[in-house]
Design a protein around this motif. Structure first.
Motif, mmCIF file in Angstrom:
data_model
loop_
_atom_site.group_PDB
_atom_site.id
_atom_site.type_symbol
_atom_site.label_atom_id
_atom_site.label_comp_id
_atom_site.label_asym_id
_atom_site.label_seq_id
_atom_site.Cartn_x
_atom_site.Cartn_y
_atom_site.Cartn_z
ATOM 1 N N TYR A 419 0.911 -1.249 0.047
ATOM 2 C CA TYR A 419 0.081 0.102 -0.052
ATOM 3 C C TYR A 419 0.939 1.269 -0.067
ATOM 4 N N VAL A 420 0.831 2.147 -1.228
ATOM 5 C CA VAL A 420 1.398 3.392 -1.184
ATOM 6 C C VAL A 420 0.472 4.557 -1.327
ATOM 7 N N PRO A 421 0.319 5.039 -0.152
ATOM 8 C CA PRO A 421 -0.814 6.190 -0.113
ATOM 9 C C PRO A 421 -0.442 7.288 -1.339
ATOM 10 N N LYS A 422 -1.346 7.561 -2.167
ATOM 11 C CA LYS A 422 -1.081 8.764 -2.942
ATOM 12 C C LYS A 422 -1.284 9.980 -2.837
ATOM 13 N N ASP A 423 -2.093 10.150 -1.620
ATOM 14 C CA ASP A 423 -2.462 11.583 -1.467
ATOM 15 C C ASP A 423 -1.514 12.103 -0.208
ATOM 16 N N ILE A 424 -0.598 11.313 0.262
ATOM 17 C CA ILE A 424 0.258 11.805 1.191
ATOM 18 C C ILE A 424 1.252 12.951 0.992
ATOM 19 N N PRO A 425 1.469 14.012 1.711
ATOM 20 C CA PRO A 425 2.368 15.251 0.936
ATOM 21 C C PRO A 425 3.877 14.708 1.059
ATOM 22 N N ASP A 426 4.578 15.513 0.436
ATOM 23 C CA ASP A 426 6.075 15.302 0.336
ATOM 24 C C ASP A 426 6.518 15.308 1.934
ATOM 25 N N SER A 435 -0.632 13.338 7.880
ATOM 26 C CA SER A 435 -1.151 12.508 7.053
ATOM 27 C C SER A 435 -0.608 10.853 7.203
ATOM 28 N N ALA A 436 0.701 10.879 7.509
ATOM 29 C CA ALA A 436 1.290 9.505 7.777
ATOM 30 C C ALA A 436 0.551 8.887 9.032
ATOM 31 N N LYS A 437 0.434 10.048 9.916
ATOM 32 C CA LYS A 437 -0.411 9.455 11.381
ATOM 33 C C LYS A 437 -1.849 8.983 10.889
ATOM 34 N N ALA A 438 -2.506 9.763 10.157
ATOM 35 C CA ALA A 438 -3.971 9.294 9.759
ATOM 36 C C ALA A 438 -3.761 7.982 8.942
ATOM 37 N N HIS A 439 -2.971 7.707 8.082
ATOM 38 C CA HIS A 439 -2.926 6.543 7.308
ATOM 39 C C HIS A 439 -2.580 5.338 8.294
ATOM 40 N N THR A 440 -1.400 5.656 9.098
ATOM 41 C CA THR A 440 -1.012 4.658 10.092
ATOM 42 C C THR A 440 -2.292 4.005 10.818
ATOM 43 N N VAL A 441 -2.885 5.179 11.462
ATOM 44 C CA VAL A 441 -4.185 4.666 12.534
ATOM 45 C C VAL A 441 -5.124 3.773 11.592
ATOM 46 N N GLU A 442 -5.427 4.151 10.417
ATOM 47 C CA GLU A 442 -6.336 3.433 9.563
ATOM 48 C C GLU A 442 -5.941 2.142 9.137
ATOM 49 N N GLN A 462 9.677 8.283 18.066
ATOM 50 C CA GLN A 462 9.027 8.778 19.271
ATOM 51 C C GLN A 462 7.769 9.744 19.256
ATOM 52 N N LYS A 463 8.018 10.741 18.121
ATOM 53 C CA LYS A 463 6.931 11.626 17.741
ATOM 54 C C LYS A 463 5.878 10.811 17.413
ATOM 55 N N MET A 464 5.799 9.812 16.542
ATOM 56 C CA MET A 464 4.646 9.046 16.255
ATOM 57 C C MET A 464 4.006 8.159 17.243
ATOM 58 N N VAL A 519 3.661 -4.233 8.178
ATOM 59 C CA VAL A 519 4.856 -3.537 8.362
ATOM 60 C C VAL A 519 4.491 -1.928 7.896
ATOM 61 N N ILE A 520 4.662 -1.132 8.407
ATOM 62 C CA ILE A 520 4.549 -0.060 8.141
ATOM 63 C C ILE A 520 5.952 0.840 8.276
ATOM 64 N N SER A 521 6.211 1.537 7.142
ATOM 65 C CA SER A 521 7.531 2.078 7.029
ATOM 66 C C SER A 521 7.615 3.649 6.508
ATOM 67 N N THR A 522 8.522 4.436 7.395
ATOM 68 C CA THR A 522 8.651 5.732 6.922
ATOM 69 C C THR A 522 10.222 5.857 6.312
ATOM 70 N N GLY A 523 10.229 5.384 5.052
ATOM 71 C CA GLY A 523 11.591 5.147 4.706
ATOM 72 C C GLY A 523 12.345 6.358 3.926
ATOM 73 N N PHE A 524 11.578 7.432 3.911
ATOM 74 C CA PHE A 524 12.319 8.439 3.014
ATOM 75 C C PHE A 524 13.838 9.042 3.532
ATOM 76 N N ARG A 525 13.710 9.218 4.839
ATOM 77 C CA ARG A 525 15.126 9.690 5.264
ATOM 78 C C ARG A 525 16.336 8.704 4.745
ATOM 79 N N LEU A 526 16.319 7.424 4.790
ATOM 80 C CA LEU A 526 17.214 6.549 4.430
ATOM 81 C C LEU A 526 17.571 6.704 2.927
ATOM 82 N N LEU A 527 16.467 7.191 1.969
ATOM 83 C CA LEU A 527 16.745 7.046 0.664
ATOM 84 C C LEU A 527 17.586 8.347 0.291
ATOM 85 N N CYS A 528 16.850 9.414 1.204
ATOM 86 C CA CYS A 528 17.377 10.944 1.058
ATOM 87 C C CYS A 528 18.966 10.825 1.124
ATOM 88 N N ARG A 529 19.286 10.142 2.131
ATOM 89 C CA ARG A 529 21.056 10.086 2.480
ATOM 90 C C ARG A 529 21.489 9.197 1.525
#
Ligand code: SF4
Length: 602
Positions: A419-426, A435-442, A462-464, A519-529
């Motif tokens: 599942y790749v949410p299409k409406d999530i902001p950059d 937005s990530a929080k709302a998708h995660t809850v759902e 920790q924030k999430m 498995v829910i992932s926020t992998g953007f930071r890894l890829l940016c680096r």
């Protein structure tokens, strides 16, 4: 796979194996390795990318083999900071501790009376974020070696004795490369016992871990550790005041330098462009640091003439001086220079690192690994690119190797759902987190918990966790609050649990059945680096290609992420249930998983 591993060991050749999730690759290399070692009397090292897999091999796969074959001579070794230093524990004054540290001291003291290994992984009740452990672990810096009263019953010495008597020694890649680095400087100072072959599991991590280990890093933590030991290490009362004064100057001058470093004062990692300009513009501060270090080096050297224990402090100060100069002044194009700011594992303090990562480790590895060991076996669930291994062989400097691909037993299109949410902001936009929080809850609502939420930074995790604590009806487990083993045990045994973890939960984790369904992932930071690194590497390659000397490989940044999600060993359910992966970084990773043949959904 087992037959091919055995053949490689007998014939003394190298073998590269992609073995998909669920093929049982650990037994496919453990059993022939053991058999070969028992017949020939030659030792084999098994190295894993993560401590999680290392522990799984030792505590799960080895007992399984022992249940069939009887007692086996297999041990594990970890880096020194995983073991208790008896001397430091004895020297510690519990009265000086307060709050959580006093409680942790009591837990450690009770455990120390019974432990045979001194490995902190045994202390289930000690949170991973305990600040006390770093003050009593067995790292080299403050170890007096043979002069220590506990040398004979030291856990590190005992670990080495056990390894020297074992058929198979299970280690991790960090320890393997740390040992390699030590051997390159002093061939007799090896930590690992001699072996004829090495099996690298999670081999997709080799290049990245080798780059880190052969890189150079100076941080405020390293300076603080040195200064702490300088204060403790000067026994001569007459000289102590003089040493403390100079050490104080080093601290003050470094504080100015950390403050002057480019980049925002928040967790981030940036390429350190314009180092020559920085050195010129901030010359007063930079020269101030160098002269303070020189002064400390000189004072310690004069103290060391009467006090041998200070000799290692002299060496550490000298090394810090020369490595800082390399990081700030080197004109080499064979490394990428970084500034990284990381939140401390505990608390809100921000640690600053100046680092150099070598772009190409293939020559080092070719000479020190693939031309040194008779046999190496490299395996992982995600190693091939377009059914070939040329990129990994080029990256690691492997000239000759047998290659096989053992397909996964899983039917990804019907058993896995991406599942790749299409409406999530950059990810850089303010609205991303909500937005990530709302998708995660759902998604967690649909999955009834039973999920890993994986992050590439503690801060985000920790924030999430805070944001979802009261929004979910499921039990939440948080990385850092207890040992990893205990967290996994709690997860496996707590219905509908959700585990919030960082990088060490991305792989080497084995949770079978429906308990882990998502498995829910926020992998953007890894890829940016990774992107920054490869942009720099590719710039170098363009220059080098003009002279016909280098080709750069791009697929590597894709591997850790695809491993972390769709290919995670053990993260796919073994039963015929469905698995959902939500990737909260649509801008950078959407393309990666299309080749994994997962069914995708919006
Ligand atoms: S030998 Fe070193 S690590 Fe071992 S107990 Fe003594 S000081 Fe600690």
């Amino acid at each position: 796979m087992a037959l091919r591993v055995e053949k490689a060991l007998i014939e003394g050749t190298h073998l590269v194996v992609e073995a998909g999730t669920g093929t049982g690759k650990t037994l496919a290399y453990l059993y022939p390795s053991l058999r070969f070692s028992l017949i020939t009397g030659r030792r084999i090292i098994v190295s894993t990318g993560t401590k999680s897999l290392q522990e799984q091999l030792f505590y799960k796969d080895v007992p399984f083999l022992e249940s069939i074959l009887g007692p086996l001579n297999i041990c594990y070794m970890k880096g020194r900071s995983n073991y208790l230093c008896r001397q430091k524990l004895q020297d510690m004054h519990p009265a000086s501790l307060s709050g959580a540290e006093a409680l942790h001291f009591k837990i450690i003291q009770e455990w120390a009376e019974t432990t045979e290994t001194g490995d902190r992984a045994e202390i289930a009740a000690l949170p991973e974020k305990s600040t006390l452990w770093g003050r009593i672990d067995a790292r080299t810096d403050a170890c007096s070696g043979k002069d220590c009263a506990h040398f004979l019953d030291c856990y590190v010495s005992e670990m080495r004795r056990r390894a020297a008597e074992s058929n198979i020694v299970i280690i991790n890649h960090h320890l393997f490369f740390t040992d390699l680095e030590i051997k390159m400087k002093a061939p007799d100072a090896s930590v690992l016992p001699a072996a004829c072959a090495v099996v690298f599991d999670e081999a997709h991590e080799l290049e990245h871990i080798a780059s880190d280990c052969f890189g150079v890093s100076v941080s405020n933590r390293r300076v603080e550790d040195l200064i702490l030991d300088v204060h403790k290490g000067t026994s001569d009362a007459d000289r102590r005041a003089e040493v403390s004064k100079v050490a104080g100057t080093v601290v003050d001058r470094f504080a100015l330098l950390w403050n002057a470093m480019p980049g925002k004062k928040e967790p981030d990692r940036i390429v350190f462009d314009g180092r020559p300009e920085f050195v010129v513009a901030r010359n007063e501060i930079y020269s101030g640091v160098l002269s303070a270090l020189q002064l400390l080096h000189g004072v310690l050297k004069s103290v060391a003439q009467d006090d041998e224990a200070v000799a290692s402090l002299v060496q550490r100060t000298g090394q810090l001086f020369s490595e800082l100069r390399y990081l700030m002044e080197s004109t080499s194009d064979s490394a990428v220079f970084w500034i990284e700011r990381r939140l401390a594992a505990h608390g809100t303090a921000l640690n600053t690192f100046i680092q150099a990562t070598p772009i190409d480790v293939s020559e080092i590895l070719a000479a020190s690994v693939f031309e040194t060991y008779d046999t190496t076996v490299l395996t992982s669930a995600t190693l091939a690119v377009q059914k070939g291994f040329s990129h990994v062989r080029k990256a690691l400097g492997i000239v000759d190797a047998e290659e096989i691909i053992v397909p996964s037993l899983f039917d990804y299109p019907t058993q896995a759902l991406l599942y790749v949410p299409k409406d999530i902001p950059d990810p850089r936009d303010d609205g991303f987190f909500d937005s990530a929080k709302a998708h995660t809850v759902e998604v967690l609502r649909i999955c009834h918990g039973r999920a890993f939420c994986l992050f590439t930074s503690y801060e985000m995790m920790q924030k999430m966790h805070v944001a979802l604590k009261d929004a979910l009806p499921h039990p939440l487990l948080l990385h850092g609050t207890m040992t990893r083993n205990e967290l996994l045990y709690q997860f496996r045994t707590t219905p509908h649990a959700v585990l919030f973890g960082t990088s060490s939960f991305w792989q080497g984790i084995d949770v079978q059945g429906e308990q882990l369904s998502c498995v829910i992932s926020t992998g953007f930071r890894l890829l940016c680096r990774a992107t920054q690194f490869y942009r720099r590497a590719s710039k170098r390659s363009r220059t080098a290609e003009a002279t016909g000397s280098l080709t750069i490989r791009f697929p590597r940044p894709l591997l850790p992420s695809s491993k972390g999600l769709a290919g995670s060993s053990g993260l796919l359910p073994t039963a015929a249930c469905w698995s959902c992966s939500i990737d909260a970084s649509n801008t950078s990773t959407t393309g990666i998983y299309s080749s994994k043949a997962c069914r995708r959904t919006e």
